[in-house]
Every structure is written in C-alpha cells, then in structure tokens.
Design a protein around this motif. Structure first.
Motif, mmCIF file in Angstrom:
data_model
loop_
_atom_site.group_PDB
_atom_site.id
_atom_site.type_symbol
_atom_site.label_atom_id
_atom_site.label_comp_id
_atom_site.label_asym_id
_atom_site.label_seq_id
_atom_site.Cartn_x
_atom_site.Cartn_y
_atom_site.Cartn_z
ATOM 1 N N GLN A 34 10.124 31.086 -12.887
ATOM 2 C CA GLN A 34 10.668 32.053 -11.920
ATOM 3 C C GLN A 34 11.614 33.030 -12.613
ATOM 4 N N LYS A 37 9.565 35.639 -14.510
ATOM 5 C CA LYS A 37 9.050 36.660 -13.587
ATOM 6 C C LYS A 37 10.146 37.646 -13.216
ATOM 7 N N ARG A 41 10.044 41.703 -13.826
ATOM 8 C CA ARG A 41 10.212 42.631 -12.702
ATOM 9 C C ARG A 41 11.409 43.549 -12.918
ATOM 10 N N ASP A 136 0.514 44.276 -14.190
ATOM 11 C CA ASP A 136 0.055 43.451 -13.077
ATOM 12 C C ASP A 136 0.792 43.823 -11.794
ATOM 13 N N ALA A 137 0.048 43.904 -10.698
ATOM 14 C CA ALA A 137 0.617 44.316 -9.411
ATOM 15 C C ALA A 137 1.746 43.402 -8.957
ATOM 16 N N GLU A 138 1.733 42.168 -9.386
ATOM 17 C CA GLU A 138 2.780 41.212 -9.015
ATOM 18 C C GLU A 138 4.156 41.658 -9.514
ATOM 19 N N TYR A 139 4.176 42.448 -10.586
ATOM 20 C CA TYR A 139 5.441 42.825 -11.217
ATOM 21 C C TYR A 139 5.856 44.253 -10.962
ATOM 22 N N ASN A 142 7.159 48.273 -5.245
ATOM 23 C CA ASN A 142 6.302 48.665 -4.113
ATOM 24 C C ASN A 142 5.905 50.142 -4.195
#
Length: 145
Positions: A34, A37, A41, A136-139, A142
């Motif tokens: 976590q 990540k 981000r 990657d879209a996860e990072y 918006n």
C-alpha cells in the motif's frame, strides 16, 4: 510464618514473542504494498502539478507571440528529481502544443515499470488542455486519462 517471594525473573515467554513477530509480519505484508502504491501515486500527481504550472504562461505566450518552445520559456525547470519536462512534448513524438514530463529511471513510477510519461496537450483552436499518459490507470489522477 515464612513468606515465599518469587525469585524468578519476569518476562515474555517464547510463544508470546512469536505471536508478536507474526502479527508484525502480517501488518508489514499489508502495509508495504500500500505504501508503494502511495509513493507512485504521489510521484504521478507531483509530475502533473509540475507541468500544469506552465499552462497559464504557455497560453499567455501563445496569445502574446512570445516563445513557448522550452520549459524555461513557460516558467518551468527543465528537470527535477523525478524526471524531465519538455516543451514541445517530445516524449510522445508530438511537435507542438504540448507540455510533457518523462519520469527518470530512479523514480518509483519507472523503476516499477508502470509507465514513462505524462503529457498535457493543447487544442490550438479551442485552447483547451487534455491530459494523456502511459501510466497504469490505477496510478493516474482522475483528471488524466
């Protein structure tokens, strides 16, 4: 009457220590991914904030006819600890109307093979900005597709 005093040393038993070590191991197994990540981000958000800082000056320079073809012309540093800023955004092959950020190999984004760049492109006719990235879209934030 004679009193008996406990003379042994107090402390934890081996089983108690093993239980504590197991609990710490379980928490670390959950927390470390976590945290990684979170670091990625935050680096992506920092890069986006860096290049978004040049949008206003870029637009002003376009309308006033001043130079907008380098990071310093729009008030940005060409590089920082996370990567390099380019105008025009040559990270995607674009030749005009873009501000790009390419991550350095020492960044968490690139070292974990999650992507290479983030780019803001400007529509010449409307003046609107759009964000694109190969991360990657996860990072990605918006705002950025």
């Amino acid at each position: 009457m004679q009193k008996y005093v406990k003379t042994g040393q107090g402390g934890f038993t081996l089983i108690e220590l093993l239980i504590v070590v197991a609990i710490i191991g379980i928490l670390a197994a959950i927390a470390i991914p976590q945290y990684q990540k979170y670091v990625v981000r935050s680096e992506v958000s920092s890069a986006l904030s860096t290049i978004r800082g040049g949008q206003t000056t870029y637009d002003a320079n376009v309308y006033s006819g001043e130079a907008y073809d380098s990071p310093t012309a729009i008030g940005l540093a060409a590089s920082n600890t996370l990567g390099t800023v380019s105008v025009p955004a040559d990270v995607t092959g674009s030749v005009s109307g873009a501000i790009g950020f390419e991550f350095s190999t020492s960044s968490a984004v690139k070292s974990q093979s999650l992507g290479n760049y983030i780019v803001l492109t400007r529509d010449a006719s409307s003046g609107e900005w759009a964000c694109a990235s190969d991360i990657d879209a996860e990072y990605t934030p918006n705002y950025c597709d």
